[in-house]
Design an enzyme around this catalytic site. Structure first.
Site, PDB file in Angstrom:
ATOM      1  N   ASP A  99      17.206  39.937 -26.246  1.00 47.91           N
ATOM      2  CA  ASP A  99      18.303  39.221 -26.887  1.00 47.91           C
ATOM      3  C   ASP A  99      18.115  37.733 -26.589  1.00 47.91           C
ATOM      4  OD1 ASP A  99      20.636  38.400 -28.062  1.00 47.91           O
ATOM      5  OD2 ASP A  99      21.971  39.457 -26.682  1.00 47.91           O
ATOM      6  N   CYS A 125      21.244  36.499 -33.285  1.00 48.12           N
ATOM      7  CA  CYS A 125      22.423  35.938 -33.933  1.00 48.12           C
ATOM      8  C   CYS A 125      22.039  34.875 -34.957  1.00 48.12           C
ATOM      9  CB  CYS A 125      23.378  35.363 -32.880  1.00 48.12           C
ATOM     10  SG  CYS A 125      22.641  34.039 -31.909  1.00 48.12           S
TER      11      CYS A 125
END
Length: 164
Positions: free
Chosen positions: A2, A29
């Site tokens: 991530d 994201c």
């Protein structure tokens, strides 16, 4: 993994690849950096198995993207470098089959021709056929010869299929 909004680095992705995990889950994201990093991973022989958007922030424009990747095995793909210019496009094997020639002659001339007649005409025109294709079983065997009318029809078919 991530990574931050800025994405991963090529060095980190190479290090992950060298560890050779079977699967990799990439959470992002930022669609732009995700695309960039996935392009690097694909070059490192990773295969995208599944992509799923996850709305962790309702009522906003932000979405997390989860990507499942798997290590591509060496035998998963075969790379072939083929130069089409070097292929012999006039080769009879790349042209019409015996059945296609039979169908053409029947449709255009209303004549039924045998594979024996087609192979005789192909030999006369210098087109290679199998060494023993449609040859008599014995030396004394009487082999019917292709009638002139059918020979002309077969030649027309060979011209149609650009074999002569």
């Amino acid at each position: 993994m991530d990574p931050p909004r800025a994405g991963s680095t090529p060095e980190f992705l190479q290090a992950v690849s060298r560890m050779k995990p079977e699967k990799l889950v990439y959470i992002s994201c930022n669609p732009e950096t995700l695309q960039r990093d996935l392009e690097i991973l694909v070059k490192l022989r990773w295969k995208v198995e599944r992509i799923q958007g996850v709305d962790l922030f309702p009522m906003t424009e932000h979405v997390e993207t989860v990507v499942l990747l798997s290590q591509q095995k060496p035998d998963d793909t075969i790379e072939i470098d083929l130069d089409l210019d070097e292929l012999d496009a006039t080769s009879a094997e790349l042209k019409a089959t015996y059945q296609e020639i039979k169908d053409y002659v029947l449709k255009e001339f209303g004549l039924k021709v045998s594979s024996l007649y087609i192979s005789q005409v192909k030999r006369k025109c210098g087109i290679g056929v199998g060494e023993n294709y449609n040859l008599p079983k014995s030396e004394n065997a009487r082999v019917p010869q292709c009638p002139k009318e059918k020979e002309e029809a077969i030649k027309a078919a060979l011209k149609y299929f650009a074999m002569i």
